[in-house]
Structures are given as C-alpha cells and as structure tokens.
Motif scaffolding. Structure first.
Motif, short mmCIF file in Angstrom:
data_model
loop_
_atom_site.label_atom_id
_atom_site.label_comp_id
_atom_site.label_asym_id
_atom_site.label_seq_id
_atom_site.Cartn_x
_atom_site.Cartn_y
_atom_site.Cartn_z
N ASP A 143 89.09 65.23 -33.98
CA ASP A 143 88.42 64.38 -32.99
C ASP A 143 87.69 63.18 -33.60
O ASP A 143 87.31 62.26 -32.87
N MET A 146 91.73 59.77 -36.29
CA MET A 146 92.98 59.55 -35.57
C MET A 146 93.76 58.45 -36.28
O MET A 146 93.42 58.07 -37.39
N TRP A 219 100.39 55.44 -31.38
CA TRP A 219 99.06 55.97 -31.68
C TRP A 219 99.08 57.47 -31.88
O TRP A 219 99.84 58.18 -31.21
N PHE A 221 96.59 60.65 -31.43
CA PHE A 221 95.35 60.99 -30.76
C PHE A 221 95.13 62.50 -30.69
O PHE A 221 96.06 63.29 -30.86
N THR A 222 93.89 62.87 -30.35
CA THR A 222 93.58 64.19 -29.81
C THR A 222 93.14 63.97 -28.36
O THR A 222 92.85 62.83 -27.96
N VAL A 225 90.38 61.41 -26.65
CA VAL A 225 90.51 60.05 -26.12
C VAL A 225 90.49 60.03 -24.59
O VAL A 225 90.11 59.02 -24.00
N PRO A 254 90.47 52.96 -28.96
CA PRO A 254 90.20 53.08 -30.39
C PRO A 254 89.16 52.06 -30.88
O PRO A 254 88.33 52.38 -31.74
N TYR A 265 90.21 55.40 -37.58
CA TYR A 265 91.66 55.35 -37.34
C TYR A 265 92.38 54.91 -38.60
O TYR A 265 92.17 53.79 -39.10
#
Length: 304
Positions: A143, A146, A219, A221-222, A225, A254, A265
């Motif tokens: 989290d 990313m 992208w 992600f978890t 987002v 982001p 990121y």
C-alpha cells in the motif's frame, strides 16, 4: 499472494478513431490489441482480467472474449456510467463524455480484491512490460509502494494528430516525483523545418524532449487507490460540474499519493516496443507491426 488482476480500460468512446476500436481486428486472424495484451498477461502470470466498459458494449465484448478466454483466465466486467451517487456525489450532472480514466478504475472497485495492473485497451505494450509488472505485483507491491511502466515520449507519438500522455518527473532512484496529464501533445515543425514535440495548454505551446518519461496508463496498484480516488472524486466533480470536457485522470491519484507521502511509485523500465491506435490512420501501422512480430516468432499466428 495470489495472481494479480489485469484491469483493461475499454469504455472510451473512440471519438478520434471513428469506431469501437476495442474490438477492431489488427492481427492475422482479426485479433484485437486487447487479445495480445491478455495473451501476454496470461503467460506473465495474471489470473484475472476485468474489462471496464460502457454497459451498452457488454454483449459485443462478451461475444468477442468470453468463449475464447474460457479456461485460460478468469473474466469479469465492470461498467463505467454516469451514476455519481455510488462514488459519494449526491447530484445529477448531465454530460455525454465519461468522467475519465480514474473514474473508470473506481468502477472496478467491487471486482478487484488484490494487487492489479491497469492498462488501456488500445495500446500494445509487449510481453516484457507484462512480465515485469507481474513480477512487481507478485513480489514487491504494497500500500505504500506501487509502480508504473515508463515509456519515452518520442516512442509513443502519432503522426496523425494529438495524443494524451502522463508526463513524469523521475528522481535519481527511479521513483516518480510527479505526473501530469497532458492532453494535447503533438508534432510541430518550426520555421527552420525542425520537427519537435509540443503540448498545448490554455492557448500556450510548450516543448517536450523526445526522451521525456511518460505514463501510458500501465499502472501497478493495490486496492488502496480506490480509497484515495473515492476521497478525491467528489471535490473534482464539484469543481468541474460545469465543464463537460473535464476528466478525472488516473495520474491525479498517484501524483496526490506521492506529494502527500502516502506511497512511492517505482518507474519500471521496459524494452517492449509500444505502439497504439488513436486515429484510423494508425491502423495499418499497427497491423504491419503485429505482422512483423508474428513473422519473427514473438507471437503465434493464431493466439487463442
């Protein structure tokens, strides 16, 4: 950790292309660009694909993908629509243009339970990008950490009109410091005959270097987002209620997370050759590029 999910943004209206390019054929047997992305995602280790579409496209999409993907990868659908109440906005705003890519991603909230990758339906990214993203989402993501795939701007342009790109600032450690969506990037020839890349904003043109690192909406992600997006979206709608062309873009999320110290990121480099179809004139170029990859043995002549 289970296999990551691939989320495909396929709800766009394709106004510059002139037809539903999500299901247009580019491969030797009518394969779509999405077919190649899913083929690469499956062999990279993704376990599920979620198509984000407009509800009126559902039958067309199911006829195109459900049968041939059966038994190969789990398939699901999420609908991007104009119902704002489910995103915390208690008002009705009449508009014809969808609310943008970040709003589309929010529409998949109930379909995704773990790490996931977001891609465009009309961009060809290549296996290397999927393999590197799958590895990141399986081993490194959390989290507060990313990622995105970074492409060189000069390798992502169209000769036939403007494109939209997330322009990134990247630090020495390879992490994104900011990302800004530029929606009017195009080639321009100056008085001396030199071809350059510029973007236009509020009537002002600014030049961009060809090696500028850009996001192509690839992208990692978890589900964190979703929470961030849901927190930012109501204010975006309030601020842009009277602007029918306003869009809630993915880079907004982001960029906010980085600047607020919520997450970093990683910008993942890839050797994959990107190409895409924004205009109908791009189609023969994409078809030729795919034909060459098939001839070189990178892909089988028939994918599924």
């Amino acid at each position: 950790m289970g296999k990551p999910t691939l989320v495909v943004l396929a709800a766009g209206m394709a106004s510059r292309y002139g037809s539903l390019k999500q299901v247009d054929g580019f491969g030797p047997h009518g394969e779509t660009i999405i077919d190649y992305s899913i083929y690469d995602a499956i062999r990279a280790g993704f376990g599920k694909v979620v198509f984000i579409i407009r509800e009126e496209f559902e039958q067309v999409m199911r006829e195109k993908f459900d049968a041939k993907l059966s038994g190969k990868i789990e398939v699901d659908y999420a609908f991007q629509d104009f119902n704002l109440k489910k995103f915390g906005v208690d008002r009705v705003i009449e508009r014809t243009k969808p609310w943008g890519t970040a709003h589309a991603v929010m529409s998949a909230k109930d379909k995704v339970s773990g790490p996931f990758c977001v891609i465009n339906a009309d961009d060809f990214y290549g296996y290397d990008a999927f393999q590197k993203m799958a590895n990141f989402l399986t081993n490194d993501v959390n989290d507060t950490h990313m990622s995105l795939m970074g492409f060189e701007l000069g390798n992502t342009m169209s000769d036939y009109g403007y494109v939209s790109r997330g322009v990134c600032e990247v630090n020495a450690e390879g992490h994104m410091e900011s990302v800004t969506e530029r929606v009017n990037i195009f080639y321009k020839t100056d008085d001396a005959g030199n071809k350059k890349i510029v973007y236009e904003e509020n009537g002002v043109e600014s030049e961009l270097a060809a090696d500028t690192r850009v996001s192509m909406n690839f992208w990692g992600f978890t589900p964190k987002v979703f929470d961030i997006a849901l927190g930012l979206f109501p204010k975006f709608v309030e601020d842009n209620a009277e602007n029918p062309k306003s869009e809630f873009f993915i880079p907004t999320i982001p960029d906010y997370m980085v600047k607020e110290g919520i997450a970093d990121y990683r910008v993942i480099p890839t050797s994959s050759k990107w190409f895409g179809v924004t205009y109908v004139e791009d189609k023969p170029i994409v078809q030729e590029s795919i034909s060459k990859l098939v001839a070189d043995g990178v892909y089988p002549e028939k994918l599924f």
